[in-house]
Design an enzyme around this catalytic site. Structure first.
Site, PDB file in Angstrom:
ATOM      1  N   GLY A  22     -19.778  -7.932 -43.786  1.00 48.26           N
ATOM      2  CA  GLY A  22     -20.568  -6.913 -43.100  1.00 48.26           C
ATOM      3  C   GLY A  22     -21.854  -6.583 -43.833  1.00 48.26           C
ATOM      4  O   GLY A  22     -22.319  -7.362 -44.671  1.00 48.26           O
ATOM      5  N   ALA A  23     -22.457  -5.412 -43.484  1.00 48.49           N
ATOM      6  CA  ALA A  23     -23.805  -5.065 -43.946  1.00 48.49           C
ATOM      7  C   ALA A  23     -24.718  -6.247 -43.622  1.00 48.49           C
ATOM      8  O   ALA A  23     -25.410  -6.803 -44.483  1.00 48.49           O
ATOM      9  CB  ALA A  23     -23.842  -4.703 -45.430  1.00 48.49           C
ATOM     10  N   HIS A  28     -26.741 -13.701 -42.596  1.00 48.93           N
ATOM     11  CA  HIS A  28     -25.525 -13.755 -41.773  1.00 48.93           C
ATOM     12  C   HIS A  28     -25.855 -14.244 -40.354  1.00 48.93           C
ATOM     13  O   HIS A  28     -25.133 -15.069 -39.791  1.00 48.93           O
ATOM     14  CB  HIS A  28     -24.893 -12.364 -41.660  1.00 48.93           C
ATOM     15  N   GLN A  52     -11.125  -9.856 -53.842  1.00 45.12           N
ATOM     16  CA  GLN A  52     -12.142 -10.666 -54.514  1.00 45.12           C
ATOM     17  C   GLN A  52     -13.051  -9.826 -55.415  1.00 45.12           C
ATOM     18  O   GLN A  52     -13.993 -10.351 -56.002  1.00 45.12           O
ATOM     19  CB  GLN A  52     -12.958 -11.477 -53.506  1.00 45.12           C
ATOM     20  N   GLN A 139     -25.232 -21.517 -48.022  1.00 46.14           N
ATOM     21  CA  GLN A 139     -25.524 -22.214 -49.288  1.00 46.14           C
ATOM     22  C   GLN A 139     -25.831 -21.198 -50.398  1.00 46.14           C
ATOM     23  O   GLN A 139     -25.729 -21.498 -51.583  1.00 46.14           O
ATOM     24  CB  GLN A 139     -26.709 -23.164 -49.060  1.00 46.14           C
TER      25      GLN A 139
HETATM   26  P1  AMP Z   1     -20.926 -12.048 -47.416  1.00 49.89           P
HETATM   27  O1  AMP Z   1     -20.977 -11.043 -46.301  1.00 49.89           O
HETATM   28  O2  AMP Z   1     -21.824 -11.725 -48.558  1.00 49.89           O
HETATM   29  O3  AMP Z   1     -19.512 -12.390 -47.822  1.00 49.89           O
HETATM   30  O4  AMP Z   1     -21.510 -13.384 -46.820  1.00 49.89           O
HETATM   31  C1  AMP Z   1     -20.968 -13.975 -45.660  1.00 49.89           C
HETATM   32  C2  AMP Z   1     -21.563 -15.341 -45.467  1.00 49.89           C
HETATM   33  O5  AMP Z   1     -22.972 -15.238 -45.319  1.00 49.89           O
HETATM   34  C3  AMP Z   1     -21.309 -16.268 -46.663  1.00 49.89           C
HETATM   35  O6  AMP Z   1     -20.995 -17.572 -46.181  1.00 49.89           O
HETATM   36  C4  AMP Z   1     -22.634 -16.250 -47.372  1.00 49.89           C
HETATM   37  O7  AMP Z   1     -22.898 -17.417 -48.120  1.00 49.89           O
HETATM   38  C5  AMP Z   1     -23.599 -16.126 -46.215  1.00 49.89           C
HETATM   39  N1  AMP Z   1     -24.881 -15.607 -46.670  1.00 49.89           N
HETATM   40  C6  AMP Z   1     -25.100 -14.449 -47.358  1.00 49.89           C
HETATM   41  N2  AMP Z   1     -26.410 -14.314 -47.654  1.00 49.89           N
HETATM   42  C7  AMP Z   1     -27.035 -15.404 -47.150  1.00 49.89           C
HETATM   43  C8  AMP Z   1     -28.390 -15.863 -47.132  1.00 49.89           C
HETATM   44  N3  AMP Z   1     -29.374 -15.172 -47.707  1.00 49.89           N
HETATM   45  N4  AMP Z   1     -28.659 -17.042 -46.520  1.00 49.89           N
HETATM   46  C9  AMP Z   1     -27.653 -17.763 -45.951  1.00 49.89           C
HETATM   47  N5  AMP Z   1     -26.370 -17.393 -45.928  1.00 49.89           N
HETATM   48  C10 AMP Z   1     -26.054 -16.227 -46.514  1.00 49.89           C
END
Ligand code: AMP
Length: 270
Positions: A22-23, A28, A52, A139
């Site tokens: 989220g956020a 995303h 985690q 990535q």
């Molecule tokens: P998170 O909400 O931080 O767990 O991220 C969820 C997904 O979004 C994960 O697969 C992250 O790698 C991806 N993600 C987060 N930030 C970015 C970004 N700046 N560019 C591309 N993918 C992202």
């Protein structure tokens, strides 16, 4: 959720899945759009996964913007949003974990003991609930991507793992939910992460192949911002996350650093 996912797949739809905490930001949404472009059905999860986070990390203060996230996902035209509670995902009696040995202790796993065990356990649970045909990861979290690919291979998950490029702010900062923690001064200091990677890339393009020299240049760049504390700066094989001595095409240059108490990560592929 499983019934809803199965109903979608039964209707002949290839189901794409985007797990998030989220956020939501444009990083995303790039995953959501990639999913929509290649799958007829798209499921997104929002779950701030407690397992985690380390004991002294930011679980309690992690940004939660659920109503806004839900509205934005609706506009993106997704089919299913899964946002379970922690109690629902981890009822009492949970004693089973998924661990990718070795890989889980490298890069972020070394700095954050137990982090990847939490990630692989929740992703395995989500894969079992959603049963996606394709799952999309950024990535941005390069080590996480390697760990999840390995898990999916080793445990015979019938899911294709797709990696999507890092989405950045116009000034180069990699988008992250944790960027919200930065005050205006820190927001500027945080640019040093991307700058250190750009410096390494420039040296590499100029012909430098010695990984130790490249990493030293990256670290030197980080040191220029005295308020930023380096966690790691490494040049590794993107699949094994093992350090390499000669930087070859496709090598992963990864950095993690603290800006104040906010830990940020970034990387490039050479
Ligand atoms: P998170 O909400 O931080 O767990 O991220 C969820 C997904 O979004 C994960 O697969 C992250 O790698 C991806 N993600 C987060 N930030 C970015 C970004 N700046 N560019 C591309 N993918 C992202």
């Amino acid at each position: 959720m499983r019934a809803a996912c199965r109903a979608l797949r039964k209707a002949g739809k290839r189901l794409g899945f985007v797990p998030t905490m989220g956020a939501l930001h444009d990083g995303h949404f790039s995953l959501v759009r990639a999913a929509r472009n290649s799958c007829e059905g798209v499921a997104v999860s929002i779950f701030v996964n407690p397992t985690q986070f380390g004991p002294n990390e930011d679980l309690a203060k992690y940004p939660r913007t659920f109503d806004r996230d839900r509205e934005m996902l609706k506009k993106e035209g997704i089919n299913l949003l899964f946002a379970p509670s922690a109690e629902e995902m981890y009822p009492p009696g949970g004693v089973t974990w998924v661990t990718v040995e070795g890989l889980s202790e490298k890069l972020d796993g070394r700095s954050r003991p137990g982090h990847f065990r939490g990630v692989t356990t929740i992703i395995a649970k989500l894969f079992h609930i959603i049963e996606p045909d394709v799952a999309f990861f950024g990535q941005k979290d390069a080590a996480q991507l390697a760990v999840i690919r390995q898990m999916a291979r080793n445990l015979n998950f019938a899911v294709e793992i797709v990696a999507c490029p890092i989405v950045r702010e116009p000034d180069g900062l990699a988008m992250s939910s944790r960027n919200r923690y930065l005050d205006p001064a820190q927001r500027k200091q945080a640019l040093i992460l991307h700058r250190s990677l750009t410096r390494v890339k420039a040296l590499w393009e100029a012909g430098e192949r010695d990984a130790a020299r490249l990493a030293a240049a990256g670290k030197e760049e980080i040191q220029k911002e005295s308020a930023v504390r380096l966690d790691y700066f490494e040049i590794v094989n993107p699949d094994t996350l093992d350090a390499i001595s000669t930087a070859s095409d496709g090598a992963l240059v990864a950095v993690a650093a603290f800006v104040g108490s906010t830990r940020l990560i970034d990387n490039i592929l050479l």
